[in-house]
Design an enzyme around this catalytic site. Structure first.
Site, PDB file in Angstrom:
ATOM      1  N   ALA A 142      30.693  43.916  38.165  1.00  0.00           N
ATOM      2  CA  ALA A 142      30.767  45.352  38.428  1.00  0.00           C
ATOM      3  C   ALA A 142      30.994  46.021  37.072  1.00  0.00           C
ATOM      4  O   ALA A 142      32.082  45.944  36.507  1.00  0.00           O
ATOM      5  CB  ALA A 142      31.907  45.656  39.387  1.00  0.00           C
ATOM      6  N   THR A 187      38.882  50.944  35.285  1.00  0.00           N
ATOM      7  CA  THR A 187      38.272  49.718  35.797  1.00  0.00           C
ATOM      8  C   THR A 187      37.880  49.901  37.255  1.00  0.00           C
ATOM      9  O   THR A 187      37.830  51.034  37.757  1.00  0.00           O
ATOM     10  CB  THR A 187      39.206  48.505  35.588  1.00  0.00           C
ATOM     11  OG1 THR A 187      38.487  47.299  35.844  1.00  0.00           O
ATOM     12  CG2 THR A 187      40.427  48.547  36.496  1.00  0.00           C
ATOM     13  N   ASN A 188      37.560  48.832  37.935  1.00  0.00           N
ATOM     14  CA  ASN A 188      37.172  48.902  39.349  1.00  0.00           C
ATOM     15  C   ASN A 188      37.808  47.738  40.089  1.00  0.00           C
ATOM     16  O   ASN A 188      38.536  46.942  39.496  1.00  0.00           O
ATOM     17  CB  ASN A 188      35.649  48.889  39.469  1.00  0.00           C
ATOM     18  CG  ASN A 188      35.070  47.651  38.815  1.00  0.00           C
ATOM     19  OD1 ASN A 188      35.287  46.535  39.272  1.00  0.00           O
ATOM     20  ND2 ASN A 188      34.354  47.846  37.720  1.00  0.00           N
ATOM     21  N   ARG A 189      37.511  47.617  41.374  1.00  0.00           N
ATOM     22  CA  ARG A 189      38.238  46.653  42.206  1.00  0.00           C
ATOM     23  C   ARG A 189      37.584  45.288  42.299  1.00  0.00           C
ATOM     24  O   ARG A 189      37.960  44.480  43.116  1.00  0.00           O
ATOM     25  CB  ARG A 189      38.410  47.240  43.609  1.00  0.00           C
ATOM     26  CG  ARG A 189      39.330  48.449  43.574  1.00  0.00           C
ATOM     27  CD  ARG A 189      39.394  49.117  44.911  1.00  0.00           C
ATOM     28  NE  ARG A 189      39.860  48.187  45.929  1.00  0.00           N
ATOM     29  CZ  ARG A 189      40.437  48.560  47.056  1.00  0.00           C
ATOM     30  NH1 ARG A 189      40.631  49.827  47.283  1.00  0.00           N
ATOM     31  NH2 ARG A 189      40.818  47.666  47.934  1.00  0.00           N
ATOM     32  N   SER A 190      36.610  45.010  41.451  1.00  0.00           N
ATOM     33  CA  SER A 190      35.945  43.705  41.545  1.00  0.00           C
ATOM     34  C   SER A 190      36.926  42.581  41.200  1.00  0.00           C
ATOM     35  O   SER A 190      37.639  42.638  40.209  1.00  0.00           O
ATOM     36  CB  SER A 190      34.768  43.665  40.575  1.00  0.00           C
ATOM     37  OG  SER A 190      34.263  42.352  40.525  1.00  0.00           O
TER      38      SER A 190
END
Ligand code: CTP
Length: 420
Positions: free
Chosen positions: A281, A214-217
């Protein structure tokens, strides 16, 4: 005249008599914590729900309800004149009716007549009362006069009832109140009749039932876009990927996990939208294999996770429009996280991405400046395919959202509306 000095902004928090009055304490707390001076004016019936000692303790200011207290200072006129903003939480059907009629039979309604500051109300009442033609007409009258209406949300009401009429989340009310202090005209009712589709959050791409990429959004920017669009009158659908934020009032939230789900839900709804904003994102890659059972450390090959490319959903929407599968008039907005370097500026990289993607606007976040992910504040640029460039000053994500809707609304001849 509103208070113009650089001193703390002055907010009048009106509270009318409904069960949701207790939630006004949370709004009060949120506003004082961010430095606002708050004078609370409860109606007499609000004090049946929350005592004035609570309002005095949380605001640090005295509380009165009648026009005959503190007469020498003409309190009802003074509070209204000095205010930079008046917020009413909750606004009951009765208070809304009294506002619409221009009554001045207590300190709160007198203050509402005396003020020239922006006014935000957050209605809360039973569904039947909210949907009654009298209330609808009163709310329409207030909107015409420039009053900002936040919510109500749909959900659990007092007792076993459920439906539209629930107070918007206190955090949302406080955020939109702060937005009006940053920019008093940020919530004008110019998106009425338009349908907007917003994606938010960060996709998760599972490796097995317990692990994912995943990502930091955080989803904050997408949620702020939804809050602001709804307060400006739009019919809003939010396709939300893994966001831990309360649903914005009056917004239809569709939850998804992966990029492919986000693509499916977005494409299924884009045909009914006047504007699509891709704030999510989206993971560019996903594990090629999604294992049905948890990967054991004994069986894993530690250095190898095969990845497949996810579709570019934004580019796909632009292609669908070009191919006539989406209405030609649908406006498409993308986001880009950029850092400048010795070859190109943030704006140049943004322009290149705008040209590559072919959308109408791209919102460029300057991530080199320490903004964007997880923060409450953002700054950047809105670049238009028409060559326009609007600087977004450093401000809240709600302010960024308001500037994005300004750009979208200005790109249409007349208000953004159903485009048939
Ligand atoms: N986006 C999308 N589908 C993807 C990836 C991104 O729709 N698979 C959208 C995002 O929602 C956002 C925009 O495209 O609106 C971001 O574009 P992207 O090319 O991913 O930008 P960056 O993340 O900045 O990527 P790059 O590393 O290419 O600069």
């Amino acid at each position: 005249m509103a208070h113009q000095s650089s001193a703390r902004p002055r907010v009048v928090l009106g509270v009318s008599g409904g069960i949701a009055a207790y939630k006004s304490c949370e709004v009060l707390r949120a506003l004082t914590e961010t430095g606002q001076h708050v004078d609370v004016i409860p109606t007499a019936s609000a004090l049946s729900f929350v005592g004035s000692a609570t309002f005095e303790a949380l605001s640090g200011n005295p509380v009165t309800t009648g026009v005959f207290s503190d007469v020498p200072s003409v309190r009802h006129v003074r509070l209204g004149q000095q205010a930079d903003l008046v917020v009413v939480v909750p606004a009951t059907a009765d208070l809304i009716a009294r506002m619409a009629a221009g009554r001045a039979d207590d300190l709160l309604t007198s203050t509402l007549l005396a003020t020239r500051a922006p006014v935000l109300i957050a209605p809360a009442m039973h569904t039947e009362m909210w949907q009654h033609p009298a209330t609808r007409a009163n709310v329409a009258t207030l909107r015409e006069r420039g009053v900002v209406v936040v919510g109500p949300a749909s959900g659990r009401l007092t007792g076993a009832d459920s439906g539209p009429g629930r107070l918007a989340e206190p955090s949302e009310i406080a955020a939109l109140a702060r937005l009006l202090l940053e920019s008093p005209d940020a919530l004008r009712h110019d998106l009425a009749g338009s349908r907007v589709l917003i994606t938010a959050g960060g996709t998760r791409e599972p490796l097995d039932p317990v692990r994912f990429l995943t990502n930091r959004s955080s989803g904050k920017q997408g949620y702020a876009l939804a809050q602001v669009a709804a307060a400006r009158g739009a019919q809003v659908t939010l396709v939300s990927a893994n966001v831990a934020l309360p649903s914005p009032a009056g917004v239809d939230v569709v939850t998804v996990e992966t990029a492919l789900e986000l693509q499916q839900q977005t494409e299924a709804r884009a045909g009914d939208a006047d504007v699509v904003v891709m704030a999510a994102a989206v993971s560019d890659f996903r594990p090629t294999r999604r294992r049905a059972a948890k990967i054991k450390k004994t069986e894993a090959e530690p250095d190898q996770i095969a990845l497949s490319k996810n579709p570019d959903i934004l580019a796909g929407l632009v292609q669908a429009r070009a191919a006539g599968r989406l209405p030609a008039a649908v406006r498409i907005v993308g986001f880009a996280a950029e850092t400048g370097d010795d070859r190109h500026s943030v704006e140049e990289y943004g322009r290149q991405k705008l040209a590559r993607k072919g959308c109408d606007f791209i919102v460029v976040n300057d991530v080199g400046a320490g903004g964007a992910f997880e923060a409450d504040h953002n700054q950047g640029l809105i670049l238009g395919l028409d060559g326009s460039a609007r600087q977004i000053p450093r401000g809240s994500k709600q302010l960024v959202a308001a500037r994005i809707w300004d750009a979208v609304a200005a790109s249409a001849a007349g208000p953004v509306g159903p485009l048939e």
